[in-house]
Scaffold this motif. Sequence first.
Motif, PDB file in Angstrom:
ATOM      1  N   ILE A 240       0.924  -1.239  -0.468  1.00 42.24           N
ATOM      2  CA  ILE A 240      -0.465  -0.121  -0.166  1.00 42.24           C
ATOM      3  C   ILE A 240       0.610   1.067  -0.036  1.00 42.24           C
ATOM      4  CG2 ILE A 240      -1.934   1.211   0.900  1.00 42.24           C
ATOM      5  CD1 ILE A 240      -2.692  -1.810   2.246  1.00 42.24           C
ATOM      6  N   ARG A 241       2.201   1.409   0.711  1.00 45.82           N
ATOM      7  CA  ARG A 241       2.755   2.300   0.305  1.00 45.82           C
ATOM      8  C   ARG A 241       3.802   2.747  -1.259  1.00 45.82           C
ATOM      9  NH1 ARG A 241       6.123   6.242   2.605  1.00 45.82           N
ATOM     10  NH2 ARG A 241       7.121   5.898   1.724  1.00 45.82           N
ATOM     11  N   THR A 242       3.922   1.480  -1.100  1.00 48.26           N
ATOM     12  CA  THR A 242       4.165   1.741  -2.986  1.00 48.26           C
ATOM     13  C   THR A 242       2.880   2.274  -3.855  1.00 48.26           C
ATOM     14  OG1 THR A 242       5.002  -0.725  -2.986  1.00 48.26           O
ATOM     15  CG2 THR A 242       5.396   0.527  -4.508  1.00 48.26           C
ATOM     16  N   ALA A 243       1.897   2.392  -3.381  1.00 47.71           N
ATOM     17  CA  ALA A 243       0.981   2.636  -4.434  1.00 47.71           C
ATOM     18  C   ALA A 243       1.046   4.235  -3.758  1.00 47.71           C
ATOM     19  CB  ALA A 243      -0.287   2.165  -4.255  1.00 47.71           C
ATOM     20  N   ALA A 244       1.095   4.911  -2.277  1.00 45.08           N
ATOM     21  CA  ALA A 244       1.013   5.996  -2.316  1.00 45.08           C
ATOM     22  C   ALA A 244       2.145   6.598  -2.618  1.00 45.08           C
ATOM     23  CB  ALA A 244       0.715   5.653  -0.778  1.00 45.08           C
ATOM     24  N   MET A 245       3.313   5.701  -2.155  1.00 43.69           N
ATOM     25  CA  MET A 245       4.229   6.959  -3.255  1.00 43.69           C
ATOM     26  C   MET A 245       4.020   7.514  -4.984  1.00 43.69           C
ATOM     27  SD  MET A 245       6.714   4.702  -1.312  1.00 43.69           S
ATOM     28  CE  MET A 245       8.557   5.104  -2.472  1.00 43.69           C
ATOM     29  N   LEU A 246       3.636   6.315  -5.738  1.00 38.87           N
ATOM     30  CA  LEU A 246       3.393   6.097  -7.053  1.00 38.87           C
ATOM     31  C   LEU A 246       2.296   6.772  -7.164  1.00 38.87           C
ATOM     32  CD1 LEU A 246       3.478   4.981 -10.094  1.00 38.87           C
ATOM     33  CD2 LEU A 246       1.424   3.486  -9.599  1.00 38.87           C
ATOM     34  N   GLN A 247       1.178   7.224  -6.061  1.00 37.80           N
ATOM     35  CA  GLN A 247       0.404   8.794  -6.797  1.00 37.80           C
ATOM     36  C   GLN A 247       0.744  10.115  -5.586  1.00 37.80           C
ATOM     37  OE1 GLN A 247      -2.005   6.981  -8.677  1.00 37.80           O
ATOM     38  NE2 GLN A 247      -4.127   7.389  -7.158  1.00 37.80           N
ATOM     39  N   LEU A 250       3.063  10.935  -9.101  1.00 39.24           N
ATOM     40  CA  LEU A 250       1.966  11.464 -10.056  1.00 39.24           C
ATOM     41  C   LEU A 250       0.969  12.292  -9.512  1.00 39.24           C
ATOM     42  CD1 LEU A 250       0.923   7.627 -11.446  1.00 39.24           C
ATOM     43  CD2 LEU A 250       2.802   9.015 -12.552  1.00 39.24           C
ATOM     44  N   GLY A 251       1.402  12.925  -8.661  1.00 43.17           N
ATOM     45  CA  GLY A 251       0.824  14.335  -8.357  1.00 43.17           C
ATOM     46  C   GLY A 251      -0.764  14.088  -8.226  1.00 43.17           C
ATOM     47  N   ASN A 252      -1.594  12.664  -7.590  1.00 45.05           N
ATOM     48  CA  ASN A 252      -2.914  12.136  -7.064  1.00 45.05           C
ATOM     49  C   ASN A 252      -3.649  11.994  -6.048  1.00 45.05           C
ATOM     50  OD1 ASN A 252      -3.025  11.476 -10.540  1.00 45.05           O
ATOM     51  ND2 ASN A 252      -2.359   9.961  -9.767  1.00 45.05           N
ATOM     52  N   VAL A 253      -2.350  11.923  -5.397  1.00 48.22           N
ATOM     53  CA  VAL A 253      -3.463  11.813  -3.729  1.00 48.22           C
ATOM     54  C   VAL A 253      -3.486  13.895  -3.655  1.00 48.22           C
ATOM     55  CG1 VAL A 253      -3.221  12.023  -1.320  1.00 48.22           C
ATOM     56  CG2 VAL A 253      -1.204  11.211  -3.410  1.00 48.22           C
ATOM     57  N   GLY A 259      -6.199   9.552  -5.571  1.00 47.23           N
ATOM     58  CA  GLY A 259      -6.231   9.478  -4.084  1.00 47.23           C
ATOM     59  C   GLY A 259      -5.807   7.016  -4.388  1.00 47.23           C
ATOM     60  N   VAL A 260      -5.449   7.267  -2.818  1.00 51.56           N
ATOM     61  CA  VAL A 260      -5.407   5.675  -2.797  1.00 51.56           C
ATOM     62  C   VAL A 260      -6.544   5.219  -1.712  1.00 51.56           C
ATOM     63  CG1 VAL A 260      -4.322   3.825  -1.906  1.00 51.56           C
ATOM     64  CG2 VAL A 260      -3.144   5.632  -2.800  1.00 51.56           C
ATOM     65  N   ARG A 657       4.799  11.605   2.366  1.00 49.88           N
ATOM     66  CA  ARG A 657       5.962  11.170   2.217  1.00 49.88           C
ATOM     67  C   ARG A 657       6.119  10.012   1.213  1.00 49.88           C
ATOM     68  NH1 ARG A 657       6.436   9.710   8.989  1.00 49.88           N
ATOM     69  NH2 ARG A 657       7.207  11.658   9.457  1.00 49.88           N
ATOM     70  N   ILE A 658       7.665  10.419   0.798  1.00 54.29           N
ATOM     71  CA  ILE A 658       8.090   9.365  -0.550  1.00 54.29           C
ATOM     72  C   ILE A 658       8.383   8.484   0.803  1.00 54.29           C
ATOM     73  CG2 ILE A 658       9.427   8.880  -2.099  1.00 54.29           C
ATOM     74  CD1 ILE A 658       8.344  11.390  -3.289  1.00 54.29           C
ATOM     75  N   PHE A 659       9.651   9.212   1.517  1.00 53.92           N
ATOM     76  CA  PHE A 659      10.782   8.071   2.301  1.00 53.92           C
ATOM     77  C   PHE A 659      10.020   8.468   3.803  1.00 53.92           C
ATOM     78  CE2 PHE A 659      13.899   8.600   5.521  1.00 53.92           C
ATOM     79  CZ  PHE A 659      14.692   8.089   5.010  1.00 53.92           C
TER      80      PHE A 659
END
Length: 843
Positions: A240-247, A250-253, A259-260, A657-659
């Motif tokens: 789920i973290r990986t999906a959040a980072m991808l979003q 891409l500026g989707n959150v 969102g996720v 947080r990407i990191f």
Amino acid sequence: MTNGWVDIKNTDMMLVMGGNPAENHPCGFKWAIEAKRTRSAKLISVDPRFTRTSSVADLFCQIRAGSDIAFLGGVINYAIQNNRIAKEYVANYTNAAFVVKGDFKLPVDTDGVFSGFDAEKHTYDRSSWNYSGAGGGNAQNPGMSTGQNHALPAPLPPLPEKVDYDLTLQNPNCVFQLLKKHYSRYTPEMVERITGIPREQFVKAADLYTSIRKDGDMKKVGTIIYAVGWTQHSFGTQIIRTAAMLQLLLGNVGRAGGGVNALRGHSNIQGATDMAGLFDTLPGYLKVPTPGDASFEAWMKRATPTASKPAPWDSWNYYSNTPKFTVSFMKTMYGDAATKENQWGFDYLPKVDRDYSWVNLWNNMYNGLIKGLLAFGMNGVSIGPDSSKNIDALKKADFLVVGEIYPDETSEFWRSPGISQEEMKKIQTTVYRLPCAGFAEKDGSFTNSARWLIWKNAAVPTPGDCRLDQAIVADIFLRVRALYKKEGGKFPDPILKLMWPYTTPANPSLAEVLKELNGKALADLEDPATKVQIKAGQQLPGFAWLKDDGTTACGNWIYSGSFTEAGNQTARRDPSDPSNMGVHPGWGWSWPANRRVLYNRASCDADGKPWDPTRRQVWWNENQQKWVGNDVPDFKADSKPKDHMGPFIMNPEGVGRIFAPLSAFADGPFPEFYEPFESPIQNALNPKQNNNPVVTKYKTPDDKYGTVKDYPVICTTFRLTEHYHYWTKNNPMNVQLVPEPFVEIGAEMANDLGIRGGEKVKVSSARGEYIAKAMVTKRIKPMMIDGKKTHQIGIPFHWGYRGIAEDEGKTSRLLVNMLTPTITDPNAHTPEFKGFLVKVEKV
């Protein structure tokens, strides 16, 4: 969900993984179809099986169960390599520009682990997982031990107050460059080796999903939709973290249609976690006190973050209000007995010293440490994992109390298949069965996947001797309190001083409970800015009114605003939607503050103007000098764009947080692909570190783990539209729809084994076996996993040894979770139901 069900209609692109909403969430899936119909949105389905969701997808990828991080990491790599990221968003709204300490090391620099790994203890010293910078606030003490080790972990250094940063994103130790380096190994070729998705098919999927950022376009938006196919792995949190980072990349959150979005499997799973259904939180996700917290002040110092950001930026750091939320919670719990002089009743709260998660509780019962269990609406034997171990654990308990509407496998564990009459006589566990109320027989609120609190009324009265859940809990509490009053005890205060202010103490009104959760003023209050006043005893309008001086009470700060002086907001049924964006502000109530899309400040650029003017959510109004919008702004209303306050207000950094620094995750600040605990291959990415390095391996005689030599087939479990977990096998209509269990097997595998559709097969794992008819299908195909042909099967999990007469002779009475392993995610402690090894044989 960061967004919500209806909001999905606003999207341009959908990635559905770890879920099958067309079959498991059919009412909500209509919004995905609406997006396809009205916006020509594209849908990508990635699943081990070709499902009904896949049948309406624009692109389908069959993936090996448990290899999701490799796929998502590959998409991240593709987005970076092809310059398909939201550059302004990433630089200003994430920690991509933050510089990480020089002693931090990635798995590529070690033997497949991050810096600080202790191979003997299977834990990390996470002190290097931090930003470079100056100053610092409170020490980041993880707070409690894990497993059965009661020793408290050493405190971590604080986040720096002023973080070093590089907006060009070129510093080799900035988050973006570390991210780029980390996922550069996730090439299409590596993704194919791990996931089994052919290189060309993966590239199509990555190209399609990231196409919303082609040529720097910021108007389009994509959403990621998932369910327990992601969570139920030994690395589920990191998927789920990986999906959040991808979003974030891409500026989707924070954007409409983005969102996720987690699809909850029950109508109130979200509400359960909101209300501290987890062992390590209090209501509203406040941190529990631990033995390392010597006082209320020490607890608050540990639990309250301080801002950590580049010096010129601003961070609201809304969790800095933790003392206000906590003191108000304590006043709700203990009323006048919670005072500043006694640290707001700090000593009354239990101090959580270890892992009390689900699998650990059953493990402790197995080992004789837990003597009894109260199970309400929870069929612990059926839901596993390793149902045989759970049955053996219950054999050792002194008592079991089950509150249900039907006899279930848990209340009749002693009659499970394989237990002889002689063995039954030796089981000394006393079982109490309490007839409870069904969902239609009680009122109350559901908190759905979209964070919407929806009130419902009882449709029919409870039959016979059935009682409402709260009446049973109240009866137990009142009797325990009476015993403490009569007999005293070592420390009776937490029981005797607990607030129980209900009109009918023996059967509390849930509307009164919701009013408690919302909170009220305990003294006359006045807003210094607006001069609005609230009289003592009145309901609070929202959590902005909470105080840390004992003048407010609130049972759950995120629910504050749900039951105000205007009445029960969750019972509202105004369907109007002025913006036509699926906000519906008068339908029920959404936490927090009736906000429908979280972090919606990120829907605008740095100047406060919407990325897409046709889907305006919130925006900066220069004339009014505040944020306004179609949704409730998730931001400090008067923070000017030039102040550069981050939109992710719950993080100390103010940015996404990407990191993930320090104690955020047990197994790494970036997600890394590791094989499921039972895997058909060695880790192609990290040959020296096959599995998640911090996963706990249980070691009782019942805990057995298989290898590909003996169990060459990958198995996953799933759910059917026609059944609801383990309940509907008691309903003749559902049983008629799907009367018996089955094992979904690919046609090629069935041909190899000489199995025809309708013939019985035996599925075995290291832990047990399951017998059912074969459903031979072309929806599951063999896959090439690291050059080796590998088969997968799927089994629906609805059946067991309790049911109705219509079942007789059709079901094997065995439980699917006889097969699943007691391996859990080290962060969320969720079992690995969705990827384990089995053997398939014709019966």
